[in-house]
Design a protein around this motif. Structure first.
Motif, PDB file in Angstrom:
ATOM      1  N   HIS A 164     -17.643 -15.520  -1.673  1.00  0.00           N
ATOM      2  CA  HIS A 164     -16.637 -15.842  -2.677  1.00  0.00           C
ATOM      3  C   HIS A 164     -15.595 -14.735  -2.816  1.00  0.00           C
ATOM      4  N   LYS A 165     -16.056 -13.483  -2.652  1.00  0.00           N
ATOM      5  CA  LYS A 165     -15.188 -12.319  -2.839  1.00  0.00           C
ATOM      6  C   LYS A 165     -15.262 -11.428  -1.601  1.00  0.00           C
ATOM      7  N   ILE A 166     -14.230 -10.575  -1.460  1.00  0.00           N
ATOM      8  CA  ILE A 166     -14.228  -9.615  -0.359  1.00  0.00           C
ATOM      9  C   ILE A 166     -13.715  -8.272  -0.861  1.00  0.00           C
ATOM     10  N   LEU A 167     -14.401  -7.217  -0.471  1.00  0.00           N
ATOM     11  CA  LEU A 167     -13.929  -5.852  -0.698  1.00  0.00           C
ATOM     12  C   LEU A 167     -13.141  -5.482   0.545  1.00  0.00           C
ATOM     13  N   LEU A 168     -11.830  -5.428   0.400  1.00  0.00           N
ATOM     14  CA  LEU A 168     -10.914  -5.404   1.544  1.00  0.00           C
ATOM     15  C   LEU A 168     -10.137  -4.097   1.595  1.00  0.00           C
ATOM     16  N   LEU A 169     -10.167  -3.443   2.758  1.00  0.00           N
ATOM     17  CA  LEU A 169      -9.427  -2.195   2.963  1.00  0.00           C
ATOM     18  C   LEU A 169      -8.133  -2.492   3.717  1.00  0.00           C
ATOM     19  N   ALA A 170      -7.025  -2.003   3.167  1.00  0.00           N
ATOM     20  CA  ALA A 170      -5.720  -2.222   3.803  1.00  0.00           C
ATOM     21  C   ALA A 170      -4.864  -0.970   3.660  1.00  0.00           C
ATOM     22  N   ARG A 171      -3.931  -0.813   4.586  1.00  0.00           N
ATOM     23  CA  ARG A 171      -2.969   0.299   4.505  1.00  0.00           C
ATOM     24  C   ARG A 171      -1.908  -0.026   3.470  1.00  0.00           C
ATOM     25  N   THR A 172      -1.692   0.924   2.558  1.00  0.00           N
ATOM     26  CA  THR A 172      -0.627   0.783   1.573  1.00  0.00           C
ATOM     27  C   THR A 172       0.435   1.861   1.740  1.00  0.00           C
ATOM     28  N   SER A 173       0.152   2.843   2.593  1.00  0.00           N
ATOM     29  CA  SER A 173       1.133   3.873   2.959  1.00  0.00           C
ATOM     30  C   SER A 173       0.977   4.163   4.445  1.00  0.00           C
ATOM     31  N   PRO A 174       2.059   4.592   5.107  1.00  0.00           N
ATOM     32  CA  PRO A 174       1.967   4.867   6.544  1.00  0.00           C
ATOM     33  C   PRO A 174       0.954   5.973   6.854  1.00  0.00           C
ATOM     34  N   ARG A 175       0.362   5.884   8.034  1.00  0.00           N
ATOM     35  CA  ARG A 175      -0.593   6.906   8.476  1.00  0.00           C
ATOM     36  C   ARG A 175       0.112   8.246   8.679  1.00  0.00           C
ATOM     37  N   ARG A 176      -0.512   9.310   8.186  1.00  0.00           N
ATOM     38  CA  ARG A 176       0.011  10.667   8.348  1.00  0.00           C
ATOM     39  C   ARG A 176      -0.939  11.467   9.233  1.00  0.00           C
ATOM     40  N   GLU A 177      -0.400  12.216  10.176  1.00  0.00           N
ATOM     41  CA  GLU A 177      -1.241  13.010  11.065  1.00  0.00           C
ATOM     42  C   GLU A 177      -2.009  14.091  10.317  1.00  0.00           C
ATOM     43  N   ASP A 178      -1.399  14.642   9.243  1.00  0.00           N
ATOM     44  CA  ASP A 178      -2.075  15.708   8.504  1.00  0.00           C
ATOM     45  C   ASP A 178      -3.154  15.164   7.572  1.00  0.00           C
ATOM     46  N   LYS A 179      -3.024  13.901   7.137  1.00  0.00           N
ATOM     47  CA  LYS A 179      -4.017  13.255   6.283  1.00  0.00           C
ATOM     48  C   LYS A 179      -4.212  11.813   6.753  1.00  0.00           C
ATOM     49  N   PRO A 180      -4.870  11.628   7.912  1.00  0.00           N
ATOM     50  CA  PRO A 180      -4.942  10.288   8.500  1.00  0.00           C
ATOM     51  C   PRO A 180      -5.727   9.281   7.662  1.00  0.00           C
ATOM     52  N   LEU A 181      -6.633   9.746   6.814  1.00  0.00           N
ATOM     53  CA  LEU A 181      -7.455   8.825   6.025  1.00  0.00           C
ATOM     54  C   LEU A 181      -6.867   8.540   4.649  1.00  0.00           C
ATOM     55  N   HIS A 182      -5.752   9.162   4.350  1.00  0.00           N
ATOM     56  CA  HIS A 182      -5.033   8.866   3.116  1.00  0.00           C
ATOM     57  C   HIS A 182      -4.171   7.616   3.337  1.00  0.00           C
ATOM     58  N   GLY A 183      -3.836   6.939   2.250  1.00  0.00           N
ATOM     59  CA  GLY A 183      -2.898   5.825   2.358  1.00  0.00           C
ATOM     60  C   GLY A 183      -3.538   4.471   2.561  1.00  0.00           C
TER      61      GLY A 183
END
Length: 386
Positions: A164-183
């Protein structure tokens, strides 16, 4: 609870008894027919176990990872394997980011329903082009008035046929090389089939539990469906990933013990050349070695779970727990299959089903090689190879 009994002992006894109401023939039938084990889920829901790690104020029973992990190991060891394990697993661990970071409104609306088994959720992270490099997911959420529009693709998503529901991960900011897991941002939203095409994947094992590709086309998600803060979703995932790795290790151990139980009985009962085959050291020693490795792996799993429950860092221990549990489980199932000889291939002996299911754990939720990469860089301080 008596002075001699611990919460772990009580959980182990109660869930073992509950899980073993469903015998190997039940799981063989579910595997053959590709049927979701709703009767099994309902039984655990009625016992309150689906809310094992959901706090009592939100309808759960508020157990720690140690107790929940023991429960999952007992489920796998009952013969349910990953068909039963995954059916309960997705009520227990994927909600962790919601428990820790969801809004009060989100928790009060949805956690009690999860704990009662009234809804089923999916966990949407993995993508076909990113693999284990989550920083490179391409599913994108674009800002609109009052919310977001999501487009992208996910793969190996469990439960999507019925969720019924999904916990969904999506990019909301462009990928940054210095902080690739941010955004990246987590959304807890409806699995809206008018906007999400679900395509089941045929696979080697765990046929009772569906795995799927998702194609997301202009899915609208409200601001009130954001888990925690925008752009911090990956870090919230860690609240679910570390315990999941520990429990995957324990599920592997449970699978190994289920296979070892069947193989030990067979080695005692099967007579060749006028003697039980278990009298031959070529049969007995591999099974004894498997028992030793399962016991040792459990110690690491329980150490990792204890650290998590004590709110201590447990990344290396969780990774090692997954590695050792998956290896020990695989080895036990493989040796149990060999013990049965040609009958190991026969479905009626149940070993081949466990063997197919345990193989998954060496690849998921992340591969054994990635565990070694993590330990070599984060623990030993060796240079990164990727």
């Amino acid at each position: 609870m008596t002075a001699e009994e611990s919460s772990v002992d009580i959980v182990r006894k109660a869930t073992r008894e509950l899980a073993r109401k469903f015998d190997n023939d039940y799981w063989l039938e579910k595997d053959r027919k590709h049927e979701y084990p709703w009767e099994f889920v309902k039984t655990f829901a009625e016992g309150g176990w689906l809310g094992a790690m959901i706090p009592e104020e939100y309808g759960g029973i508020g157990l720690g990872l140690t107790e929940a992990g023991v429960m999952m190991s007992e489920i796998a060891a009952s013969g349910a394997g990953m068909s039963g394990g995954s059916a309960i697993h997705f009520y227990v661990f994927p909600p962790a980011p919601i428990v820790r970071h969801g809004s009060e409104e989100m928790k009060r609306e949805w956690l009690p329903k999860l704990a009662r088994g009234e809804i089923l959720m999916a966990f949407g992270v993995t993508e076909p082009t990113a693999g284990v490099d989550t920083s490179r997911i391409k599913t994108k959420a674009t800002r609109i008035d009052g919310g977001w529009v999501v487009n992208g693709q996910k793969v190996w998503i469990t439960n999507a046929q019925n969720a019924h529901k999904i916990l969904l991960l999506a990019r909301t900011s462009p990928r940054r090389e210095d902080k690739p897991l941010h955004g990246m941002t987590l959304f807890f939203t409806d699995l809206n089939r008018e906007r999400i095409t679900v395509r089941e994947i045929e696979k080697l094992g765990r046929a009772a539990i569906d795995s799927n590709e998702l194609f997301i086309d202009n899915l609208e998600v409200g601001d009130d469906e954001v888990v925690g803060e925008v752009d911090k979703g990956f870090y919230y995932l860690l609240d679910g990933l570390n315990p999941e790795r520990t429990v995957v290790g324990l599920e592997g151990i449970g699978l190994g013990r289920a296979a070892l139980e069947l193989a030990t009985k067979y080695a005692n009962d099967r007579v060749v050349f006028d003697r039980p085959i278990g009298k031959n050291q070529a049969v007995a020693h591999p099974l004894a070695d498997a028992w030793i490795r399962l016991e040792a792996a459990e110690l690491m799993c329980m150490k990792a779970a204890g650290l998590f429950d004590a709110h201590q860092p447990c990344g290396p221990e969780s990774a090692a727990a997954k590695f050792l549990g998956a290896e020990a489980g695989w080895q036990a199932c493989d040796r149990a299959l060999s013990t049965h000889g040609g009958f190991g291939y026969a479905k009626e002996y149940h070993i081949e089903r466990l063997w197919r299911e345990v193989r998954l754990l060496r690849n998921a939720p992340f591969s054994q090689e990635m565990v070694l990469n993590y330990i070599s860089t984060q623990v030993l301080g060796l240079p990164r190879a990727y």
